[in-house]
Design an enzyme around this catalytic site. Structure first.
Site, PDB file in Angstrom:
ATOM      1  N   ALA A  55      25.224  -8.075  52.900  1.00  0.00           N
ATOM      2  CA  ALA A  55      25.049  -7.675  51.509  1.00  0.00           C
ATOM      3  C   ALA A  55      26.429  -7.338  50.969  1.00  0.00           C
ATOM      4  CB  ALA A  55      24.117  -6.468  51.393  1.00  0.00           C
ATOM      5  N   GLU A  56      26.755  -7.851  49.779  1.00  0.00           N
ATOM      6  CA  GLU A  56      28.121  -7.723  49.281  1.00  0.00           C
ATOM      7  C   GLU A  56      28.517  -6.287  48.997  1.00  0.00           C
ATOM      8  OE1 GLU A  56      28.463  -8.633  44.687  1.00  0.00           O
ATOM      9  OE2 GLU A  56      27.279 -10.162  45.687  1.00  0.00           O
TER      10      GLU A  56
END
Length: 231
Positions: A55-56
Site C-alpha cells: 500500500a503506497e
C-alpha cells in the site's frame, strides 16, 4: 448500473472482479493495490504463494482484512481500510514507498480506472467538470510498475462507454495497461490489439463488442467469468 437487463444480470460483483485479478498474480510478486476494488485482491490470494502486497501509504506485506473486532487502525491500506500484516511485513514512510515505486521495484500495480483506451491508455484520476480528483500516486504507479492491471465497470451508470478507442478524460499514463478486468470481461492488451480472453457467464463476445469501442480480437478458447457466493 446500465439499463441493459442482459448485461446487468451477468455483471460480476466487485469481489468477483478481485478474485479474478488474484488468479493472474504470479507467486513471489510485489503488488501495489490501489483504491477501491484493487484493495480487495489481497483477500483472495492463497497463502504460501509468497505474494507481497504494498500500500503506497507505507506497507509491504499487507494481508487480508482482519476479522470484525480485530482491527488495528494503525494498519490501513490506501482506501483507509484495516488490513493485517503478514510475517516479514515492513512499515515505512512515503519517501521510501515512492522510491520503491519510481525505482521499478513493484512488479504489478492494480489500479481502478475511469476509462481505458484501445492502446491501454489509463485515465483514472478526474472527471472533467466535476471539480474534484487528484492524481496522487497513480501517475507514479502507472509509470513505475512493471505491469499495470486495471479494474472498472465496463459501462458508466448511464450506459456510457468506458472502454474507448481514445480516452476522453485526462490521462494518467499512456499505453500502460496490460490487463483489464471489468464486471463483464477480461481483456488482455497485445501487439495485435486488445484480446478478449473471458466474458461473464451468459454473455457472448458479441455482447462485449457491442459495448466496447475498440475492435476486439477473441481468444481461440473464450473463457467464462463466474460469480461466487461470499463465504
Amino acid at each position: 448500473m446500465n439499463s441493459d437487463p442482459k448485461l446487468k444480470a451477468a455483471a460480476l460483483a466487485p469481489a468477483d472482479i478481485a478474485r479474478r485479478v488474484a488468479r493472474e498474480i504470479p507467486p513471489g510478486a510485489a503488488v501495489n493495490l490501489g483504491i477501491g476494488v484493487p484493495t480487495r485482491v489481497a483477500n483472495y490470494v492463497e497463502a504460501g504463494r509468497g505474494v507481497m502486497f504494498m500500500a503506497e501509504n507505507g506497507i509491504l506485506g499487507a494481508g487480508p482484512r482482519p476479522a470484525p473486532g480485530e482491527e488495528d487502525w494503525d494498519l490501513i491500506n490506501a482506501s483507509r481500510e484495516p488490513v493485517t500484516a503478514v510475517p516479514g511485513a515492513a512499515i515505512f514512510g512515503h519517501a521510501d514507498s515512492f522510491a520503491m515505486i519510481r525505482g521499478g521495484h513493484v512488479d504489478i500495480a492494480v489500479l481502478g480506472a475511469l476509462q481505458v483506451s484501445a492502446r491501454g491508455d489509463l485515465a483514472n484520476w478526474t472527471v472533467p467538470g466535476a471539480g474534484k480528483g487528484g492524481i496522487g500516486g497513480a501517475m507514479d504507479l502507472a509509470a513505475g510498475a512493471r505491469q499495470v492491471f486495471a479494474t472498472m465497470t465496463h459501462l458508466m451508470k448511464d450506459g456510457g462507454l468506458k472502454f474507448l478507442e481514445e480516452c476522453t478524460y485526462p490521462l494518467t499514463a499512456s499505453g500502460v495497461v496490460g490487463k483489464l478486468f471489468t464486471d463483464i470481461a477480461f481483456i488482455e492488451f497485445t501487439e495485435e490489439g486488445p484480446l478478449l480472453r473471458e466474458v461473464a457467464a451468459g454473455l457472448t463476445a458479441g455482447d462485449i463488442q457491442r459495448v466496447s469501442e475498440p475492435r476486439l480480437r477473441v481468444a481461440e478458447t473464450l473463457g467464462t467469468l463466474t460469480r461466487e457466493p461470499e463465504a
